[in-house]
Scaffold this active site. Structure first.
Site, PDB file in Angstrom:
ATOM      1  N   LYS A 113       0.845  -1.207   0.000  1.00 44.11           N
ATOM      2  CA  LYS A 113       0.000   0.000   0.000  1.00 44.11           C
ATOM      3  C   LYS A 113       0.873   1.248   0.000  1.00 44.11           C
ATOM      4  CE  LYS A 113      -3.730  -2.485   2.267  1.00 44.11           C
ATOM      5  NZ  LYS A 113      -4.318  -2.967   3.500  1.00 44.11           N
ATOM      6  N   GLN A 133      -4.738  -1.511   9.595  1.00 47.01           N
ATOM      7  CA  GLN A 133      -4.579  -2.854   9.029  1.00 47.01           C
ATOM      8  C   GLN A 133      -5.155  -3.905   9.977  1.00 47.01           C
ATOM      9  OE1 GLN A 133      -3.497  -3.443   5.937  1.00 47.01           O
ATOM     10  NE2 GLN A 133      -3.684  -5.644   6.127  1.00 47.01           N
ATOM     11  N   ASP A 177     -11.268   2.474   3.553  1.00 46.06           N
ATOM     12  CA  ASP A 177     -11.548   1.039   3.502  1.00 46.06           C
ATOM     13  C   ASP A 177     -13.044   0.766   3.287  1.00 46.06           C
ATOM     14  OD1 ASP A 177      -9.629  -0.973   3.696  1.00 46.06           O
ATOM     15  OD2 ASP A 177      -9.316  -0.689   5.846  1.00 46.06           O
TER      16      ASP A 177
HETATM   17  N1  GUN Z   1      -6.469  -6.915   6.192  1.00 44.72           N
HETATM   18  C1  GUN Z   1      -6.596  -7.685   5.081  1.00 44.72           C
HETATM   19  N2  GUN Z   1      -7.237  -7.010   4.109  1.00 44.72           N
HETATM   20  C2  GUN Z   1      -7.499  -5.780   4.593  1.00 44.72           C
HETATM   21  C3  GUN Z   1      -8.135  -4.624   4.056  1.00 44.72           C
HETATM   22  O1  GUN Z   1      -8.600  -4.576   2.913  1.00 44.72           O
HETATM   23  N3  GUN Z   1      -8.205  -3.555   4.892  1.00 44.72           N
HETATM   24  C4  GUN Z   1      -7.729  -3.572   6.170  1.00 44.72           C
HETATM   25  N4  GUN Z   1      -7.856  -2.474   6.905  1.00 44.72           N
HETATM   26  N5  GUN Z   1      -7.144  -4.631   6.695  1.00 44.72           N
HETATM   27  C5  GUN Z   1      -7.032  -5.717   5.914  1.00 44.72           C
END
Ligand code: GUN
Length: 302
Positions: free
Chosen positions: A54, A98, A121
């Protein structure tokens, strides 16, 4: 017939170029760039690799990027205070915590503390509600479903009036994509069925699908004979079924298998996503799209 491959890796590059040029235009006209903070708690290797991807993607697009790593034993109170700090930070347009979080922290409480207007998100109940209403109300569709819809649209698959069957009812894929496909508007207007572990005739439903979206997390669940000839098949499953040595790097890597039996399914479907390289790359891509959108909303130019 061999199906058209829907390559997430290629669609990603097209979308990221669009985002990059959007960032450049805003920078020139308004003197600002999108700001994204990723909050990582602890040292879960999978989470570290997701967050690193990211950050790298955001940097490549010219975003302001903050990677805020916190120790595994951070208190819930301190994490909530950190979220609040970024809620108030004018240079930040997107906040991503996350997941998963350590057991002593209430995940729901933390996600609900994020300002809904920075929730790139799309997991906050306000954004889930906005998605349900649809149309202009939607701010941040969750990234994986948004990526699925983009793939379908950019492949040129007709969604209006199409029979869409979604396998799986999770909050992050099944429920939101079902909701998105039934809305009024481009890339939607579908007739949607959601099937799950308690569904009586899984096979019968799948066989009707013009667009089959599978997010069950069960390797090879959907059999080739369940696929309607010519259907568009979106396989969201990323199942680790073993390990192998990479020919490129000589390192151990996971063998990944989707929820659909790809080799046989591609001879029946009209178009299909591979695993890996299908839906996977789209999630981070749509996070970037949402973060740029967040800045545009703030500037009143969305
Ligand atoms: N953990 C695994 N996939 C994601 C996601 O798309 N967003 C977040 N915040 N955590 C994750």
């Amino acid at each position: 017939m061999t199906a058209k491959l829907i390559k997430g890796t290629e669609i990603r590059e097209v979308i990221l170029e669009e985002v990059k040029s959007g960032v450049e235009q805003i920078k020139e006209k308004h003197g600002v760039v999108p700001g994204l903070v990723t909050i990582l708690v602890g040292e879960n290797p999978a989470s570290i690799s997701y967050v690193t991807l990211k950050i790298k993607t955001a940097e490549r697009l010219g975003f302001k990027e903050i990677q805020d790593s916190q120790p595994e034993d951070i208190s819930e109170e301190d994490l909530l205070a950190l979220v609040d700090k970024y809620n108030k930070d004018d240079a930040i347009n997107g906040i991503l915590v996350q997941l998963p979080l350590p057991k002593h922290i209430n995940e729901k409480k933390v996600l609900n503390a994020i300002d809904p207007d920075k929730d790139v998100d799309g997991f906050h109940p306000v954004n889930v509600g906005r998605l349900m209403i649809g149309g202009d109300e939607v701010k941040f569709p969750p990234c994986t479903p948004a990526g699925i819809q983009e793939m379908i649209v950019r492949t040129g698959v007709e969604t209006s009036g199409a029979e869409v069957v979604v396998v799986g009812r999770s909050n992050i894929v099944g429920k939101p994509i079902a909701n998105m496909m039934l809305q009024k508007g481009p890339g939607a207007n579908s007739t949607v069925t959601v099937v799950h572990t308690r569904t009586k005739d899984l096979e019968g439903h799948c066989k009707r699908a013009d667009i089959l979206i599978v997010a069950a997390g069960v390797p090879g669940l959907v059999k080739p004979e369940w696929i309607k000839p010519g259907a568009c098949v979106i396989d969201v499953g990323v199942n680790r079924v073993g390990e192998k040595i990479s020919e490129k790097t000589g390192k151990k890597i996971a063998i990944l298998k989707g929820d659909v039996d790809f080799d046989e399914a591609k001879e029946i479907a009209g178009s299909i996503t591979p695993v890996p390289g299908g839906v996977g790359p789209m999630t981070v891509t749509m996070l970037m799209v949402n973060t740029l959108k967040s800045l545009k909303f703030k500037l009143g130019i969305a």
